[in-house]
Design an enzyme around this catalytic site. Structure first.
Site, PDB file in Angstrom:
ATOM      1  N   ARG A   1      40.755  37.122  50.403  1.00 12.94           N
ATOM      2  CA  ARG A   1      40.066  37.039  49.099  1.00 12.94           C
ATOM      3  C   ARG A   1      39.711  38.424  48.552  1.00 12.94           C
ATOM      4  O   ARG A   1      39.914  38.713  47.385  1.00 12.94           O
ATOM      5  CB  ARG A   1      38.792  36.205  49.232  1.00 12.94           C
ATOM      6  CG  ARG A   1      38.975  34.792  48.746  1.00 12.94           C
ATOM      7  CD  ARG A   1      37.650  34.186  48.301  1.00 12.94           C
ATOM      8  NE  ARG A   1      37.123  34.816  47.088  1.00 12.94           N
ATOM      9  CZ  ARG A   1      37.527  34.510  45.862  1.00 12.94           C
ATOM     10  NH1 ARG A   1      38.433  33.592  45.657  1.00 12.94           N
ATOM     11  NH2 ARG A   1      37.006  35.123  44.803  1.00 12.94           N
TER      12      ARG A   1
ATOM     13  N   ASN B   1      33.015  34.238  29.784  1.00 13.31           N
ATOM     14  CA  ASN B   1      33.701  33.002  30.190  1.00 13.31           C
ATOM     15  C   ASN B   1      33.394  31.919  29.173  1.00 13.31           C
ATOM     16  O   ASN B   1      32.311  31.893  28.598  1.00 13.31           O
ATOM     17  CB  ASN B   1      33.169  32.582  31.577  1.00 13.31           C
ATOM     18  CG  ASN B   1      33.800  31.300  32.076  1.00 13.31           C
ATOM     19  OD1 ASN B   1      35.029  31.132  32.010  1.00 13.31           O
ATOM     20  ND2 ASN B   1      32.985  30.381  32.570  1.00 13.31           N
TER      21      ASN B   1
ATOM     22  N   HIS C   1      33.098  27.769  28.848  1.00 14.41           N
ATOM     23  CA  HIS C   1      32.908  26.609  29.730  1.00 14.41           C
ATOM     24  C   HIS C   1      32.652  25.365  28.873  1.00 14.41           C
ATOM     25  O   HIS C   1      31.882  25.427  27.908  1.00 14.41           O
ATOM     26  CB  HIS C   1      31.706  26.888  30.656  1.00 14.41           C
ATOM     27  CG  HIS C   1      31.441  25.773  31.602  1.00 14.41           C
ATOM     28  ND1 HIS C   1      32.200  25.567  32.736  1.00 14.41           N
ATOM     29  CD2 HIS C   1      30.520  24.767  31.573  1.00 14.41           C
ATOM     30  CE1 HIS C   1      31.751  24.493  33.374  1.00 14.41           C
ATOM     31  NE2 HIS C   1      30.729  23.997  32.684  1.00 14.41           N
TER      32      HIS C   1
ATOM     33  N   ASP D   1      28.256  36.455  35.685  1.00 11.35           N
ATOM     34  CA  ASP D   1      27.478  37.149  36.714  1.00 11.35           C
ATOM     35  C   ASP D   1      27.967  36.683  38.088  1.00 11.35           C
ATOM     36  O   ASP D   1      29.078  36.158  38.184  1.00 11.35           O
ATOM     37  CB  ASP D   1      25.963  36.972  36.502  1.00 11.35           C
ATOM     38  CG  ASP D   1      25.516  35.550  36.752  1.00 11.35           C
ATOM     39  OD1 ASP D   1      26.351  34.715  37.160  1.00 11.35           O
ATOM     40  OD2 ASP D   1      24.323  35.263  36.538  1.00 11.35           O
TER      41      ASP D   1
END
Ligand code: GRF
Length: 206
Positions: A70, A112, A114, A146
């Site tokens: 990752r 972002n 959403h 965040d």
């Protein structure tokens, strides 16, 4: 002297309808304060990548391979984004959680979209969650990214009524049509453009 056009990098994994809407907006708006300089995706076979190729927008692929660590992937992602020198990074249906390294690198410059009125219904299947909860009004949110999922400061929201006969697909589509107006409105504002006053009867606020 005019204000410099802000450089936007869009991260998308899916259909890419928000990318399309944002790009169409940047072409149609006179003196648009931003331009999309690259599309980054973890999925080569996606509507977003197909659209970017069709439009001649530079594409960079950052696939997550099954033996990837990752952290290594996250470092690759962040370096690739950085290579395009963005002013703003826009997650528009990017289906992998962006790691701490990338979040830190672009803190305060990464947003972002959403499909719910946050803080309600964070995470996956937000539209399904809203239907299950029986809310009569839902919508979409643009927020700063965040270190947690769908938790950063809210920059703009738009409300969408839930109809009695809605199913997930129908409601999702109605929310997406509103997303396509909310996202450019928020980015315009971030990039210093004067925003149009909110019209009465229109619950879209940036
Ligand atoms: C949007 O509904 C957005 O809210 C969510 O993912 C979806 C992406 O759709 N984060 P598209 O790929 O832009 O059509």
């Amino acid at each position: 002297m005019g204000v410099r056009t802000a450089r936007i990098v869009v991260l998308a994994s899916g259909k890419g309808s928000n990318l399309r809407a944002l790009h169409a907006h940047s072409l149609a708006q006179e003196d648009c304060p931003f331009e999309i300089v690259a599309v980054l995706s973890d999925k080569a076979q996606s509507g977003a990548v197909a659209y970017a190729n069709e439009q001649g927008i530079p594409v960079a692929l950052v696939p997550f391979n099954k033996d990837d660590e990752r952290l290594k992937w996250d470092e690759r992602l962040s370096a690739t984004i950085d290579g395009f020198k963005p002013d703003w990074v826009v997650l528009a249906g990017f289906m992998r959680i962006v790691g701490g390294h990338t979040v830190r690198a672009f803190e305060g410059r990464m947003i972002n979209i959403h499909p719910s009125l946050l803080p309600s219904f964070r995470g996956l299947h937000a539209v399904r969650q809203a239907l299950k909860a029986g809310v009569r009004i839902t919508g979409c949110t643009v927020h700063l990214v965040d270190h947690d999922v769908d938790t950063g400061p809210i920059l703009g929201q738009a409300a969408v009524a839930v109809n009695d006969d809605d199913n997930e697909g129908v409601l999702q589509e109605r929310i997406q049509r509103v997303e396509h107006r909310l996202l450019p409105a928020v980015i315009n504002k971030l990039c210093g453009a004067a925003t149009r006053a909110v019209q009465s009867n229109e619950l879209l606020v940036v």
